[in-house]
Each structure stands twice: as structure tokens, then as C-alpha cells.
Design an enzyme around this catalytic site. Structure first.
Site, PDB file in Angstrom:
ATOM      1  NE  ARG A  64      -2.358  -1.537   3.417  1.00 63.34           N
ATOM      2  CZ  ARG A  64      -2.059  -2.787   3.770  1.00 63.34           C
ATOM      3  NH1 ARG A  64      -2.371  -3.788   2.984  1.00 63.34           N
ATOM      4  NH2 ARG A  64      -1.440  -3.041   4.903  1.00 63.34           N
ATOM      5  CD  GLU A 101      -1.172  -3.615  15.165  1.00 58.41           C
ATOM      6  OE1 GLU A 101      -1.037  -3.050  14.073  1.00 58.41           O
ATOM      7  OE2 GLU A 101      -2.188  -3.536  15.864  1.00 58.41           O
TER       8      GLU A 101
HETATM    9  P1  AMP Z   1       4.401  -1.562  12.007  1.00 56.67           P
HETATM   10  O1  AMP Z   1       5.680  -2.144  11.480  1.00 56.67           O
HETATM   11  O2  AMP Z   1       3.940  -2.203  13.254  1.00 56.67           O
HETATM   12  O3  AMP Z   1       4.484  -0.040  12.102  1.00 56.67           O
HETATM   13  O4  AMP Z   1       3.269  -1.916  10.948  1.00 56.67           O
HETATM   14  C1  AMP Z   1       3.114  -1.162   9.789  1.00 56.67           C
HETATM   15  C2  AMP Z   1       2.839  -2.029   8.600  1.00 56.67           C
HETATM   16  O5  AMP Z   1       1.872  -3.032   8.873  1.00 56.67           O
HETATM   17  C3  AMP Z   1       2.294  -1.176   7.480  1.00 56.67           C
HETATM   18  O6  AMP Z   1       2.872  -1.611   6.253  1.00 56.67           O
HETATM   19  C4  AMP Z   1       0.814  -1.409   7.522  1.00 56.67           C
HETATM   20  O7  AMP Z   1       0.293  -1.539   6.233  1.00 56.67           O
HETATM   21  C5  AMP Z   1       0.618  -2.716   8.291  1.00 56.67           C
HETATM   22  N1  AMP Z   1      -0.333  -2.593   9.410  1.00 56.67           N
HETATM   23  C6  AMP Z   1      -0.042  -2.768  10.721  1.00 56.67           C
HETATM   24  N2  AMP Z   1      -1.123  -2.611  11.494  1.00 56.67           N
HETATM   25  C7  AMP Z   1      -2.136  -2.319  10.659  1.00 56.67           C
HETATM   26  C8  AMP Z   1      -3.535  -2.019  10.854  1.00 56.67           C
HETATM   27  N3  AMP Z   1      -4.092  -2.007  12.071  1.00 56.67           N
HETATM   28  N4  AMP Z   1      -4.273  -1.733   9.761  1.00 56.67           N
HETATM   29  C9  AMP Z   1      -3.725  -1.732   8.520  1.00 56.67           C
HETATM   30  N5  AMP Z   1      -2.420  -2.009   8.285  1.00 56.67           N
HETATM   31  C10 AMP Z   1      -1.637  -2.303   9.329  1.00 56.67           C
END
Ligand code: AMP
Length: 178
Positions: A64, A101
Site C-alpha cells: 500500500r 504488530e
Molecule cells: P508496524 O511495522 O507495526 O508499524 O506496521 C506497519 C505495517 O503493517 C504497514 O505496512 C501497515 O500496512 C501494516 N499494518 C499494521 N497494522 C495495521 C492495521 N491495524 N491496519 C492496517 N495495516 C496495518
């Protein structure tokens, strides 16, 4: 919703509960992207944040982060760099692994995608824990790139992703605080 002047981009985000795992509320940007006014407004806001930064390359994170990343690169007269999941890029790559996450993951970038000293804007759709962006910053810096801004459409500030990206210029279009 279609009037640019009254458009609230936050209202264009769809919550999808329990995706991709139980307990996660997935923030779906496809409902923003498929609204022509919202698509344009989001790009315009991201562009305004970066237009004076003399960006050489925009790096977008799969998948995305590719959409606004490529639109921004075109508007900024910069090149576009793909940061992808493993074994997707055809030429020589460098690799970083990180915690998500919801799990663990690895990203790669072509070794010749960024030249030493180039000014790079890193873009992704959403900042959650910051692990993905931190790994992407490492890739860019391993090639000698200078990360001048990290932009996201959405921030989930309750996950404190900014703490992991301390020292960088972090910009987000909207925040969900819980
Ligand atoms: P992080 O590494 O934890 O900051 O996660 C960010 C990545 O995971 C991004 O590429 C987001 O597209 C995806 N992502 C994590 N949590 C979500 C969420 N609640 N909704 C949509 N995408 C998420």
C-alpha cells in the site's frame, strides 16, 4: 464526501475488525483510494509536506506504500524505489528483518536503488509499531541514502511507533488514538 472543501479523509478509512488476525482492527485505505476526491486530496497533502525538501527518491513499502509513494515521486520529480517482501525483486538485494504488530517479517531493496548522499522520502500507508519503517530506514541508510522525511497516511499513535523512529521527520495525515 465528494466535495474537496469538506472532505474529511479520516472518514474515508474503513475499519475491518479481526483482519488479518482476531483482535486486529485493520485500517483499510482502499475506501479512500477509490474516492477520486479523497485520492487527490491525500496526495496533495502529502506533496505539500515534502515539496520543499529536494527529494531525489521516494521509497514505498509493499504494497500500500506503492500507491501514494509513486504518485508523490511523480509530483516531486523524484525517482521511485520499491521496498518489497522477500524474493520479489529480480536483481541483487539487501535485506532487513523486523517485528510487526501481528508477526515477523522481512523486507528487501535493490542494492543499486539508492546512491550515497541521495535525499530519500520513505512512505507507507500506516504507522503502527514502527518496526517496518525502522527496517526500511536501515535499508536506505545501508546504501548511503539520507532519510529526510517519513510519511504515512495513518498513524496509530497508541502503538508509539514514533518512539522507534526518534530523530526522523515523521509526518502523518491522520491519527487514530485508540
Ligand atoms: P508496524 O511495522 O507495526 O508499524 O506496521 C506497519 C505495517 O503493517 C504497514 O505496512 C501497515 O500496512 C501494516 N499494518 C499494521 N497494522 C495495521 C492495521 N491495524 N491496519 C492496517 N495495516 C496495518
Amino acid at each position: 464526501m465528494d466535495n474537496v472543501n469538506t472532505l474529511d479523509l479520516k472518514k474515508c478509512i474503513r475499519d475491518v475488525p479481526d483482519f488479518p488476525k482476531k483482535g486486529i482492527i485493520f485500517k483499510d485505505i482502499t475506501t479512500l483510494l477509490n474516492n477520486p476526491s479523497a485520492l487527490r486530496e491525500g496526495c496533495s497533502q502529502l506533496y505539500d509536506l515534502a515539496k520543499d525538501l529536494r527529494i531525489d527518491k521516494v521509497a514505498g513499502i509493499e504494497s500500500r506504500g506503492f500507491i501514494y509513494g509513486a504518485m508523490l515521486a511523480e509530483k516531486l520529480n523524484a525517482g521511485f524505489v520499491l521496498i518489497r517482501k522477500p524474493n520479489k525483486l529480480p536483481a541483487d538485494t539487501i535485506t532487513e528483518s523486523y517485528d510487526l504488530e501481528y508477526g515477523k517479517d522481512t523486507i528487501q531493496m535493490h542494492k543499486d536503488a539508492i546512491l550515497p548522499g541521495e535525499r530519500v522520502l520513505l512512505h507507507d500507508d500506516l504507522l503502527a509499531t514502527g518496526g517496518t519503517a525502522a527496517a526500511a530506514i536501515k535499508l536506505i541508510e545501508r546504501l548511503g541514502g539520507i532519510v529526510v522525511q517519513v510519511s504515512f497516511v495513518i498513524e496509530l499513535s497508541f502503538l508509539k511507533g514514533r518512539d522507534k523512529l526518534a530523530g526522523y521527520d515523521i509526518k502523518t495525515l491522520m491519527d487514530f488514538t485508540d
